[in-house]
Design a protein around this motif. Structure first.
Motif, PDB file in Angstrom:
ATOM      1  N   THR A 161      16.950  77.247  27.907  1.00  0.00           N
ATOM      2  CA  THR A 161      16.774  77.738  29.273  1.00  0.00           C
ATOM      3  C   THR A 161      18.120  77.823  29.996  1.00  0.00           C
ATOM      4  N   VAL A 209      10.563  81.734  34.092  1.00  0.00           N
ATOM      5  CA  VAL A 209      10.618  80.657  33.110  1.00  0.00           C
ATOM      6  C   VAL A 209       9.348  79.809  33.167  1.00  0.00           C
ATOM      7  N   SER A 233      16.920  76.118  34.691  1.00  0.00           N
ATOM      8  CA  SER A 233      16.775  77.555  34.970  1.00  0.00           C
ATOM      9  C   SER A 233      17.537  77.993  36.210  1.00  0.00           C
TER      10      SER A 233
END
Length: 391
Positions: free
Chosen positions: A166, A184, A237
């Motif tokens: 990520t 995400v 993220s």
């Protein structure tokens, strides 16, 4: 690590970034072959009018050690691969694939998570890949269903399969010249697992308010392995706030599909008449149908106002007992064989306490406020959809 679930507002010094010049709205998906990835592609294929005013192109991101070979976008930005028909007179969805490197460290173009030139043509990157939390590495009596207790090695894999990749994708997006929606996966487990019907414990998050927790709820002190994983996952993220890139954390409830997830494991047991409540049956069970989960992701792509955490969960709360009764009714099977709490703890340890005996009750506040309409609002409707649909 993220310490709050409140979404960040755009910085006053936001830099305007160019958007993709491709004739397609390109959606790149990691975990495209998984249950949710498959449902999302199915939903996108039904959108005959396209997405955001353009025909749709789906790019299935497949794991690879290098992304250098995907340079062809540099010479033809309307297509990831040169054999793609670029005639956009039709709105038929185009599907292709390219590599991404989940182990990239971003130190050079050859170690980027995704090819920089290819990324310029991607409007939305949906990151769904990650180790399955519902299975383990330890042997157990339900191993034939893929249900095992968590070992420490398994827990390490669950965390590392989420955080590192990520971050790598976030780094690539942050360095891209064009803006990208970075969508995400996360989980409602971030709210903890102590939500029980009739719980009067005022110290617990689940009973601190008359309503279910939503995206504005502070999640910095929630407890449990899944809460810890979700916080780190969401923190990984993060994108710079001074750009047009948009990061969205999909706090997913268990997705109801007979093809995978919790229901995929329980479906054959219930079908054979072996279903029953788990523990007391009073633990709350957040859920969403596969169809609504896919529709909600598309909705997020279309709504620029949605940023930060977004709960993907049906609006009508249910308990494990409600789930058990509804599935038995739909399958026309008895549900009289319970799984006692002591047996769950003995067989599955921490995983059983969090995922089987623990409960989550969350509200889809942002989705509803942004105008999203659920097709399957109740546990009965969501389960019926799972039984009837192929996704």
């Amino acid at each position: 690590m993220a310490t709050s679930s409140s979404s960040s507002s755009a910085d006053d010094n936001t830099t305007s970034m160019p958007t993709s010049t491709s004739p397609y709205h390109t959606v790149a998906i990691t975990g495209a072959s998984g249950m949710l990835g498959t449902a999302l592609i199915d939903e996108l294929s039904k959108m005959k009018d396209g997405l955001c005013g353009k025909p749709i192109r789906v790019v299935k991101l497949q794991r690879g050690d290098s992304t250098e070979d995907d340079e062809l976008v540099a010479t033809n930005t309307s297509s990831i691969h040169t054999d793609i028909d670029t005639d956009t007179d039709t709105n038929e969805m185009v599907t292709t694939s390219m590599n991404w490197n989940p182990h990239a460290d971003g130190s050079s173009s050859s170690s980027s998570a995704i090819n920089a030139n290819a990324l310029k043509s991607i409007d939305s990157l949906v990151h769904l890949a990650g180790e399955n939390v519902g299975s383990g590495l330890l042997p157990g009596p339900l191993g034939w269903l893929g249900i095992h207790a968590w070992s420490q090695k398994k827990k390490d894999i669950i965390l590392s399969s989420r955080v590192g990749p990520t971050k790598a994708l976030a780094s690539a997006i942050a360095g891209c010249e064009t803006s990208t929606n970075y969508i995400v996966a996360s989980g409602v487990g971030v709210y903890g697992s102590d939500f029980m019907e009739g719980d009067d414990n005022e110290e617990s998050l689940s009973s601190s308010s008359s309503s279910s927790p939503d995206e504005s709820t502070d999640i910095s002190h929630t407890t449990g392995f899944l809460a810890d994983v979700s916080r780190e996952w969401e923190g990984a993220s993060a994108l710079p706030t001074n750009s047009d890139n948009r990061a969205i954390n999909l706090r997913l409830a268990p997705i109801l599909s007979k093809n995978g997830g919790a229901l995929g494991k329980l479906y054959p047991i219930f079908f054979l008449g072996g279903g029953g409540i788990v523990g007391s049956g009073k633990q709350y069970f957040s859920y969403i149908s596969a169809r609504d989960a896919a529709r909600a992701i598309v909705h997020v792509m279309e709504k620029d106002s949605l940023k930060g955490p977004v709960n993907l969960v049906a609006p009508t709360p249910a308990t494990n007992a409600d789930f058990t009764h509804a599935l038995g009714k739909i399958l026309k099977r008895p549900t009289i064989i319970p799984l006692p709490a002591f047996a769950v703890k003995l067989m599955f340890g921490e995983m059983g306490e969090e995922m089987l005996l623990g409960g989550v009750k969350a509200a889809p506040k942002k989705l509803l406020k942004s105008g999203f309409e659920f097709q399957h609002e109740t546990i009965e409707d969501a389960l019926q959809s799972a039984v009837d649909e192929s996704i």
